[in-house]
Design a protein around this motif. Structure first.
Motif, mmCIF file in Angstrom:
data_model
loop_
_atom_site.group_PDB
_atom_site.id
_atom_site.type_symbol
_atom_site.label_atom_id
_atom_site.label_comp_id
_atom_site.label_asym_id
_atom_site.label_seq_id
_atom_site.Cartn_x
_atom_site.Cartn_y
_atom_site.Cartn_z
ATOM 1 N N LEU A 118 0.830 -1.192 0.000
ATOM 2 C CA LEU A 118 0.000 0.000 0.000
ATOM 3 C C LEU A 118 0.870 1.250 0.000
ATOM 4 C CD1 LEU A 118 -2.630 -1.099 2.667
ATOM 5 C CD2 LEU A 118 -2.938 -1.041 0.193
ATOM 6 N N PRO A 119 0.283 2.394 -0.351
ATOM 7 C CA PRO A 119 1.057 3.646 -0.292
ATOM 8 C C PRO A 119 1.662 3.857 1.091
ATOM 9 C CG PRO A 119 -1.039 3.982 -1.419
ATOM 10 C CD PRO A 119 -1.090 2.597 -0.840
ATOM 11 N N PHE A 125 -2.964 9.796 -2.148
ATOM 12 C CA PHE A 125 -3.303 9.094 -3.388
ATOM 13 C C PHE A 125 -4.789 9.261 -3.664
ATOM 14 C CE2 PHE A 125 -3.794 6.126 0.079
ATOM 15 C CZ PHE A 125 -4.944 5.404 -0.210
ATOM 16 N N GLU A 126 -5.180 8.994 -4.884
ATOM 17 C CA GLU A 126 -6.584 9.074 -5.260
ATOM 18 C C GLU A 126 -7.151 7.670 -5.460
ATOM 19 O OE1 GLU A 126 -7.773 11.870 -8.294
ATOM 20 O OE2 GLU A 126 -5.954 13.058 -7.999
ATOM 21 N N ASN A 211 -14.699 9.973 -6.674
ATOM 22 C CA ASN A 211 -13.256 10.019 -6.493
ATOM 23 C C ASN A 211 -12.927 10.591 -5.118
ATOM 24 O OD1 ASN A 211 -10.675 9.526 -7.638
ATOM 25 N ND2 ASN A 211 -10.389 11.719 -7.919
ATOM 26 N N TYR A 212 -11.998 9.938 -4.435
ATOM 27 C CA TYR A 212 -11.611 10.364 -3.102
ATOM 28 C C TYR A 212 -10.100 10.569 -3.053
ATOM 29 C CZ TYR A 212 -16.215 9.112 -1.202
ATOM 30 O OH TYR A 212 -17.556 9.050 -0.922
ATOM 31 N N VAL A 213 -9.699 11.633 -2.373
ATOM 32 C CA VAL A 213 -8.286 11.846 -2.059
ATOM 33 C C VAL A 213 -8.054 11.203 -0.695
ATOM 34 C CG1 VAL A 213 -6.505 13.542 -1.556
ATOM 35 C CG2 VAL A 213 -8.099 13.936 -3.442
ATOM 36 N N CYS A 214 -7.096 10.278 -0.641
ATOM 37 C CA CYS A 214 -6.937 9.449 0.554
ATOM 38 C C CYS A 214 -5.507 9.497 1.080
ATOM 39 C CB CYS A 214 -7.289 7.993 0.234
ATOM 40 S SG CYS A 214 -8.904 7.768 -0.550
ATOM 41 N N MET A 215 -5.360 9.033 2.311
ATOM 42 C CA MET A 215 -4.033 8.952 2.918
ATOM 43 C C MET A 215 -4.104 8.070 4.151
ATOM 44 S SD MET A 215 -1.580 12.058 4.272
ATOM 45 C CE MET A 215 -2.686 12.398 5.656
#
Length: 273
Positions: A118-119, A125-126, A211-215
């Protein structure tokens, strides 16, 4: 007198049970020996082997001894069908619950085993999410005690009847207040991500696709601003996005998996358009 008889120990050994079990069945009248010798030895007819087999099979499907006694009293085919159908339906329900639990564990293990892929922590990330569903009472929790109570009630409400443990489904949703620097708790609404078939519509809420901006980030707390959110805000500005819905915070690794606070992992999901 029957031609072929078995002592209590012989019958117990044949059915892989204890002699005390047979004595108990005798005491309650469920399976009495064919006869008792003058010395007090219980002797069973070979024909009773079949009745004992039926008793043990009925115990396996969950019948109590009283229900088994009822099963044998004035028995006929229709009565047997009715009683067996009841237990088949209960067994099917339990089996469905086990399948649901297995699916949750597979999902969680897949996430944990792929964690290294995973990041990295605090890397923005999107991700596109299809429509999802949550159960929520729609009430801001206010403080941590209310927050904990809300999760307890939600877990009791969900019709899955399965553990929420380590399930990637516990979280809150709130608005852009979460992204504003503050040392205080931000009022947010507790929720559990669910399959819509496991909750009635009273407290079911649809999370829009998009669309989601995630972290991912460590050592976070639900309803609390984290300094790493500045990376999210910077990313959104650079992309020219605007926030168009509720922000989600979801536990990924929590106290159900580790006592080490430093291993806690959370994810923030910000809907953008």
């Amino acid at each position: 007198m029957a031609r072929y008889v078995l002592s209590i120990s012989e019958l117990a050994k044949l059915k892989n049970i204890t002699t005390e079990t047979l004595r108990h069945y005798d005491r309650i009248g469920l399976l009495k020996p064919d006869y008792v010798t003058e010395s007090g030895r219980r002797m069973y007819s070979i024909r009773q082997y079949e009745r004992l087999g039926t008793i043990l099979e009925l115990r396996k499907i969950g019948m109590s001894l009283n229900e088994i006694q009822e099963y044998f009293d004035n028995r006929n085919v229709q009565k047997s069908i009715t009683m067996l159908k009841k237990y088949q339906q209960e067994f099917e329900k339990k089996l469905e619950e086990q399948i649901q639990l297995n699916e949750i564990l597979i999902h969680k293990l897949k996430f944990l085993e792929s964690f290294s892929e995973l990041p990295e922590m605090e890397t923005v990330f999107e991700k596109y999410f299809p429509a999802r569903y949550m159960v929520t009472f729609g009430k801001e929790s206010g403080d941590r005690e209310e927050h904990a109570m809300a999760f307890t009630k939600l877990e009791n409400y969900v019709q899955e009847k399965i553990p929420i443990i380590a399930s990637d489904r516990v979280g809150v949703f709130t608005d852009e207040r979460l992204l504003a620097p503050s040392d205080d708790l931000i009022s947010a609404i507790p929720m559990l991500l669910v399959s819509p078939k496991h909750a009635d519509e009273t407290y079911l809420k649809r999370i829009p696709e998009g669309n989601y901006v995630c972290m991912f980030y460590k050592n976070g707390t639900l309803e609390k601003y984290d300094s790493s959110f500045e990376k999210i805000k910077c990313y959104i500005r650079e992309k020219g996005y605007r926030i168009c819905g509720n922000i989600l915070q979801i536990y990924k690794i929590d106290v159900t998996l580790s006592d080490n606070r430093e291993e806690t992992v959370m994810e923030i999901q910000v809907p953008v358009c």
